[in-house]
Design an enzyme around this catalytic site. Structure first.
Site, PDB file in Angstrom:
ATOM      1  N   ASP A  96       0.862  -1.190   0.000  1.00  0.00           N
ATOM      2  CA  ASP A  96       0.000   0.000   0.000  1.00  0.00           C
ATOM      3  C   ASP A  96       0.893   1.233   0.000  1.00  0.00           C
ATOM      4  O   ASP A  96       1.991   1.219   0.556  1.00  0.00           O
ATOM      5  CB  ASP A  96      -0.907   0.010   1.242  1.00  0.00           C
ATOM      6  CG  ASP A  96      -2.143   0.892   1.058  1.00  0.00           C
ATOM      7  OD1 ASP A  96      -3.265   0.349   1.057  1.00  0.00           O
ATOM      8  OD2 ASP A  96      -1.991   2.120   0.914  1.00  0.00           O
ATOM      9  N   CYS A 133      -6.604  -4.449  -4.732  1.00  0.00           N
ATOM     10  CA  CYS A 133      -7.627  -3.620  -4.064  1.00  0.00           C
ATOM     11  C   CYS A 133      -7.268  -2.142  -4.065  1.00  0.00           C
ATOM     12  O   CYS A 133      -8.111  -1.321  -3.714  1.00  0.00           O
ATOM     13  CB  CYS A 133      -7.819  -4.065  -2.617  1.00  0.00           C
ATOM     14  SG  CYS A 133      -8.740  -5.593  -2.432  1.00  0.00           S
ATOM     15  N   TYR A 190     -13.859   7.495 -12.700  1.00  0.00           N
ATOM     16  CA  TYR A 190     -13.908   6.258 -11.902  1.00  0.00           C
ATOM     17  C   TYR A 190     -14.539   5.124 -12.713  1.00  0.00           C
ATOM     18  O   TYR A 190     -14.001   4.013 -12.776  1.00  0.00           O
ATOM     19  CB  TYR A 190     -14.713   6.525 -10.624  1.00  0.00           C
ATOM     20  CG  TYR A 190     -14.761   5.362  -9.662  1.00  0.00           C
ATOM     21  CD1 TYR A 190     -13.619   4.951  -8.993  1.00  0.00           C
ATOM     22  CD2 TYR A 190     -15.946   4.681  -9.423  1.00  0.00           C
ATOM     23  CE1 TYR A 190     -13.653   3.888  -8.104  1.00  0.00           C
ATOM     24  CE2 TYR A 190     -15.995   3.614  -8.533  1.00  0.00           C
ATOM     25  CZ  TYR A 190     -14.849   3.222  -7.877  1.00  0.00           C
ATOM     26  OH  TYR A 190     -14.886   2.168  -6.997  1.00  0.00           O
ATOM     27  N   SER A 225     -15.975  -2.325  -9.966  1.00  0.00           N
ATOM     28  CA  SER A 225     -17.059  -1.670  -9.228  1.00  0.00           C
ATOM     29  C   SER A 225     -18.293  -1.810 -10.104  1.00  0.00           C
ATOM     30  O   SER A 225     -18.169  -1.919 -11.328  1.00  0.00           O
ATOM     31  CB  SER A 225     -16.738  -0.192  -9.019  1.00  0.00           C
ATOM     32  OG  SER A 225     -17.909   0.527  -8.680  1.00  0.00           O
TER      33      SER A 225
HETATM   34  N1  LIG Z   1     -16.039   0.753  -0.741  1.00  0.00           N
HETATM   35  C1  LIG Z   1     -16.864   0.591  -1.762  1.00  0.00           C
HETATM   36  O1  LIG Z   1     -18.074   0.811  -1.652  1.00  0.00           O
HETATM   37  C2  LIG Z   1     -16.332   0.134  -3.101  1.00  0.00           C
HETATM   38  C3  LIG Z   1     -17.258  -0.148  -4.104  1.00  0.00           C
HETATM   39  C4  LIG Z   1     -16.816  -0.573  -5.337  1.00  0.00           C
HETATM   40  C5  LIG Z   1     -15.453  -0.722  -5.578  1.00  0.00           C
HETATM   41  N2  LIG Z   1     -14.569  -0.427  -4.602  1.00  0.00           N
HETATM   42  C6  LIG Z   1     -13.153  -0.581  -4.931  1.00  0.00           C
HETATM   43  O2  LIG Z   1     -12.534  -1.426  -3.985  1.00  0.00           O
HETATM   44  C7  LIG Z   1     -11.160  -1.069  -3.825  1.00  0.00           C
HETATM   45  C8  LIG Z   1     -10.864  -0.867  -2.360  1.00  0.00           C
HETATM   46  O3  LIG Z   1     -11.685   0.197  -1.899  1.00  0.00           O
HETATM   47  P1  LIG Z   1     -11.898   0.505  -0.350  1.00  0.00           P
HETATM   48  O4  LIG Z   1     -13.314   0.863  -0.193  1.00  0.00           O
HETATM   49  O5  LIG Z   1     -11.283  -0.575   0.474  1.00  0.00           O
HETATM   50  O6  LIG Z   1     -11.059   1.871  -0.254  1.00  0.00           O
HETATM   51  P2  LIG Z   1     -10.026   2.391   0.841  1.00  0.00           P
HETATM   52  O7  LIG Z   1      -9.843   3.833   0.525  1.00  0.00           O
HETATM   53  O8  LIG Z   1     -10.457   1.989   2.204  1.00  0.00           O
HETATM   54  O9  LIG Z   1      -8.699   1.578   0.478  1.00  0.00           O
HETATM   55  C9  LIG Z   1      -7.990   1.811  -0.709  1.00  0.00           C
HETATM   56  C10 LIG Z   1      -6.519   1.620  -0.402  1.00  0.00           C
HETATM   57  O10 LIG Z   1      -5.805   1.809  -1.644  1.00  0.00           O
HETATM   58  C11 LIG Z   1      -4.597   2.486  -1.321  1.00  0.00           C
HETATM   59  N3  LIG Z   1      -4.057   3.156  -2.503  1.00  0.00           N
HETATM   60  C12 LIG Z   1      -4.531   4.257  -3.138  1.00  0.00           C
HETATM   61  N4  LIG Z   1      -3.710   4.591  -4.148  1.00  0.00           N
HETATM   62  C13 LIG Z   1      -2.692   3.686  -4.157  1.00  0.00           C
HETATM   63  C14 LIG Z   1      -1.537   3.501  -4.933  1.00  0.00           C
HETATM   64  N5  LIG Z   1      -1.234   4.334  -5.959  1.00  0.00           N
HETATM   65  N6  LIG Z   1      -0.726   2.455  -4.659  1.00  0.00           N
HETATM   66  C15 LIG Z   1      -1.015   1.618  -3.636  1.00  0.00           C
HETATM   67  N7  LIG Z   1      -2.071   1.753  -2.835  1.00  0.00           N
HETATM   68  C16 LIG Z   1      -2.915   2.760  -3.097  1.00  0.00           C
HETATM   69  C17 LIG Z   1      -5.001   3.468  -0.223  1.00  0.00           C
HETATM   70  O11 LIG Z   1      -3.879   3.926   0.511  1.00  0.00           O
HETATM   71  C18 LIG Z   1      -5.952   2.627   0.601  1.00  0.00           C
HETATM   72  O12 LIG Z   1      -5.295   1.947   1.649  1.00  0.00           O
HETATM   73  C19 LIG Z   1     -10.959   0.204  -4.677  1.00  0.00           C
HETATM   74  O13 LIG Z   1     -10.400  -0.170  -5.922  1.00  0.00           O
HETATM   75  C20 LIG Z   1     -12.357   0.714  -4.868  1.00  0.00           C
HETATM   76  O14 LIG Z   1     -12.508   1.472  -6.048  1.00  0.00           O
HETATM   77  C21 LIG Z   1     -14.969  -0.007  -3.360  1.00  0.00           C
END
Ligand SMILES: NC(=O)c1ccc[n+]([C@@H]2O[C@H](COP(=O)([O-])OP(=O)(O)OC[C@H]3O[C@@H](n4cnc5c(N)ncnc54)[C@H](O)[C@@H]3O)[C@@H](O)[C@H]2O)c1
Length: 254
Positions: free
Chosen positions: A36, A85, A160, A147
């Site tokens: 991360d 993720c 996005y 997503s």
């Molecule tokens: N939470 C939701 O409702 C949801 C819905 C659909 C899709 N998603 C997708 O699921 C994935 C995880 O989302 P989440 O809700 O756990 O978000 P989150 O913000 O809790 O976690 C995302 C993580 O990605 C890390 N990150 C960001 N840019 C980065 C980079 N360049 N290199 C390495 N790490 C990086 C961040 O530091 C963070 O720890 C994402 O791709 C998000 O688009 C989430």
């Protein structure tokens, strides 16, 4: 693929869905490299003990991706699974009050969500080719995170949705090409999950989002996402597919 005893690399594992996935792998007897850009993953790795290792990684960078894959192989002896993720979810209109969408913002979202996913996928696949064959002739499994915005992007989600549609479209050609090497590629398309990404929304917004989900009418728990990752690892017939995990939610235009 049996999870116990295998080695997994989880990007975005300092938070949310990635964190829950890393916890699931360790609870099931696997070794995990947490990758991360946010160094709070270091504390999580410490909590998870000797089965976990954190490496600060920006998934958009070739050298960082290579170092994360190398960390898995050097520390734990191999790499059997990658879960992508890492991601960001900015919101901006194509033409907003202050003018057209920032081009830099669009490119950044594509870079992290799509290019970052591909960067890790290609490097992990190259490492998985070195693995001994497991049961079913399997060498590795790769799980990407799209997503439901890939299919029903809302107003404000142009960047996005485009990035996640790219992740969805990448799934089948990657699965087809890597099939001969015994590497599966599956993408999960989550609906709305309760993570720091969504917890930042006002409570009223969270409640209205939850009510839009047909059943169960709530946000998903990160542990439910992690449980699907576990199922994808264990069910060898799952390949080249995009699995919606959304309580039958179909997003409205806004
Ligand atoms: N939470 C939701 O409702 C949801 C819905 C659909 C899709 N998603 C997708 O699921 C994935 C995880 O989302 P989440 O809700 O756990 O978000 P989150 O913000 O809790 O976690 C995302 C993580 O990605 C890390 N990150 C960001 N840019 C980065 C980079 N360049 N290199 C390495 N790490 C990086 C961040 O530091 C963070 O720890 C994402 O791709 C998000 O688009 C989430």
């Amino acid at each position: 693929m049996q999870i116990s005893g295998k080695v997994f690399l989880v990007t975005g594992s300092a938070s949310g869905l990635g964190e829950a996935t890393a916890r699931m792998f360790v609870a099931r007897g696997a070794k995990v490299v947490l990758a991360d850009v946010n160094s709070v993953g270091e504390a999580l790795a410490g909590e998870l003990g000797t089965s976990a290792h954190f490496i600060r990684t920006d998934v958009t960078l070739e050298a960082d991706g290579a170092a994360a894959v190398a960390a898995a192989c050097e520390r734990f002896g191999a790499l059997h699974g990658l879960v992508n993720c890492a991601g960001i979810a900015p919101s901006e209109r194509i033409v907003g009050r202050s003018g057209p969408h920032s081009l830099e913002g669009f490119a950044r979202t594509i870079s992290i969500n799509l290019v970052g996913t591909f960067n890790m996928l290609r490097l992990a696949a190259a490492a998985m080719l070195l693995n001994e064959l497991l049961s079913d002739g399997e060498r590795g499994v790769i799980v990407n995170t799209a997503s439901i915005a890939a299919f029903e992007g809302q107003i404000g989600q142009a960047a996005y949705a485009a990035s996640k549609a790219g992740v969805a479209a990448l799934t089948l050609p990657a699965a087809r090409e890597l099939a001969r090497s015994g590497i599966r590629v599956v993408t999960i398309a989550p609906g709305l999950f309760m993570t720091p990404m969504t917890a930042a929304f006002p409570v009223a917004v969270q409640q209205s989002l939850a009510q839009a989900v047909p059943f169960p009418a709530r946000l998903g728990q990160p542990e439910e996402y992690a449980a699907l990752v576990a199922a994808v690892c264990e069910i060898a017939m799952l390949n080249g597919e995009i699995i919606r995990l959304d309580g039958a939610l179909r997003m409205a235009p806004k």
